[in-house]
Design a protein around this motif. Sequence first.
Motif, mmCIF file in Angstrom:
data_model
loop_
_atom_site.group_PDB
_atom_site.id
_atom_site.type_symbol
_atom_site.label_atom_id
_atom_site.label_comp_id
_atom_site.label_asym_id
_atom_site.label_seq_id
_atom_site.Cartn_x
_atom_site.Cartn_y
_atom_site.Cartn_z
ATOM 1 N N GLY A 208 -36.759 38.601 208.025
ATOM 2 C CA GLY A 208 -36.718 38.525 209.158
ATOM 3 C C GLY A 208 -35.180 38.408 209.474
ATOM 4 O O GLY A 208 -34.349 37.679 210.945
ATOM 5 N N GLY A 209 -33.912 37.871 208.916
ATOM 6 C CA GLY A 209 -32.605 38.110 208.930
ATOM 7 C C GLY A 209 -31.874 38.665 209.509
ATOM 8 O O GLY A 209 -32.622 40.063 209.706
ATOM 9 N N SER A 210 -31.102 38.640 210.677
ATOM 10 C CA SER A 210 -30.873 40.115 211.257
ATOM 11 C C SER A 210 -29.261 40.362 210.933
ATOM 12 O O SER A 210 -28.443 39.773 210.819
ATOM 13 C CB SER A 210 -30.326 39.184 213.259
ATOM 14 N N CYS A 211 -28.536 41.872 211.253
ATOM 15 C CA CYS A 211 -27.691 42.744 210.581
ATOM 16 C C CYS A 211 -26.395 42.369 211.198
ATOM 17 O O CYS A 211 -26.804 43.160 212.580
ATOM 18 C CB CYS A 211 -27.838 43.545 209.835
ATOM 19 N N LEU A 212 -25.516 41.151 211.218
ATOM 20 C CA LEU A 212 -24.662 41.873 211.757
ATOM 21 C C LEU A 212 -23.104 42.118 211.311
ATOM 22 O O LEU A 212 -23.231 41.944 210.523
ATOM 23 C CB LEU A 212 -24.206 40.014 212.824
ATOM 24 N N VAL A 213 -22.428 42.608 212.341
ATOM 25 C CA VAL A 213 -21.241 42.995 211.837
ATOM 26 C C VAL A 213 -20.293 41.765 212.594
ATOM 27 O O VAL A 213 -19.911 41.634 214.034
ATOM 28 C CB VAL A 213 -20.739 44.830 211.983
ATOM 29 N N VAL A 214 -19.357 41.162 211.887
ATOM 30 C CA VAL A 214 -18.266 40.391 211.878
ATOM 31 C C VAL A 214 -16.803 40.648 211.491
ATOM 32 O O VAL A 214 -16.741 40.621 210.430
ATOM 33 C CB VAL A 214 -19.015 38.962 211.520
ATOM 34 N N ASP A 215 -15.953 40.626 212.326
ATOM 35 C CA ASP A 215 -14.535 41.090 212.038
ATOM 36 C C ASP A 215 -14.618 42.629 210.561
ATOM 37 O O ASP A 215 -13.979 42.381 210.046
ATOM 38 C CB ASP A 215 -13.827 40.067 211.486
ATOM 39 N N ARG A 216 -15.031 43.332 211.775
ATOM 40 C CA ARG A 216 -15.955 44.916 210.860
ATOM 41 C C ARG A 216 -16.658 44.832 209.687
ATOM 42 O O ARG A 216 -16.529 46.070 208.791
ATOM 43 C CB ARG A 216 -14.483 45.580 210.536
ATOM 44 N N GLU A 217 -16.827 43.474 208.912
ATOM 45 C CA GLU A 217 -17.735 43.575 208.262
ATOM 46 C C GLU A 217 -19.565 42.675 208.045
ATOM 47 O O GLU A 217 -19.018 42.160 209.223
ATOM 48 C CB GLU A 217 -17.058 42.648 207.001
ATOM 49 N N PRO A 218 -20.367 43.822 208.076
ATOM 50 C CA PRO A 218 -22.516 43.713 208.019
ATOM 51 C C PRO A 218 -22.260 41.925 207.365
ATOM 52 O O PRO A 218 -21.572 41.639 206.173
ATOM 53 C CB PRO A 218 -22.220 44.438 207.150
ATOM 54 N N TYR A 219 -22.519 41.123 207.298
ATOM 55 C CA TYR A 219 -23.098 40.700 207.195
ATOM 56 C C TYR A 219 -24.861 40.135 207.579
ATOM 57 O O TYR A 219 -25.192 40.264 208.713
ATOM 58 C CB TYR A 219 -23.258 38.837 207.145
#
Length: 241
Positions: free
Chosen positions: A206-217
């Motif tokens: 259930g984790g969400s994929c985000l891109v912060v400062d152009r890097e996915p986490y």
Amino acid sequence: MDVLAFCLRLQTVLGALLGAASGLEFLGTSGQWARYLRWDASTRGDLSLRFKTGASEALLLYFDDGGYCDYLQLAVAEGRLRLRFSIDCAETAVVSDRRVDDGRWHLAALSRLNLRTALVLDGQAKADEVRPQRQYMKIVSDLFLGGVPQDIRPEALTLPTVRDAAPFRGAVVDLQYGGAEPVLLGSLRVALESEGRCTVNRCENGGSCLVVDREPYCDCSKTEYKGRFCNEDVEPTDSGL
């Protein structure tokens, strides 16, 4: 051109501009910003975006001429959307009738035409114009969303107080101008869902994929797991200690 004409023109423009674009999630943290390539609205231009926020005071959008006279600022002020702009040191402001700090999605658009600028919020338009000697707005800076980088010197900002404005808290999607999705030059402390980076969500449990400062986490904050892919058990806390 009157307000009605602006509305008719914007309806046509918005139909062409709105599409699948990047979305940004602003946490309202100090020092945050997203930077886009300059919007050339010196004599005419149209910009649109959708946003939602619960903040009653926040900076949404800003650009200027590098510290002289001209600028444009879009902000949430006392719960309403406020547009301020200056051309050749002649300044004015337009404030929306309805509140926007309700946590709901709103569609905002700006339309520049020579000395007049219109603000359209959810289909309701308000416009004003200035009467300087110069007939166009000078634009030097890039377009900033949610905040302004702190490393920009105050003297390089036409409106120096913009650095101290409350950072935006909420989401912005479908930013469009110049007939296409704009170029993101960089961001700081902003969660970005950009094209292709999170098409395949590798986050588990259930984790969400985000891109912060152009890097996915993977954001595991709403799960009971941790780790790069939210696939590691969180060690239980010993309540007896």
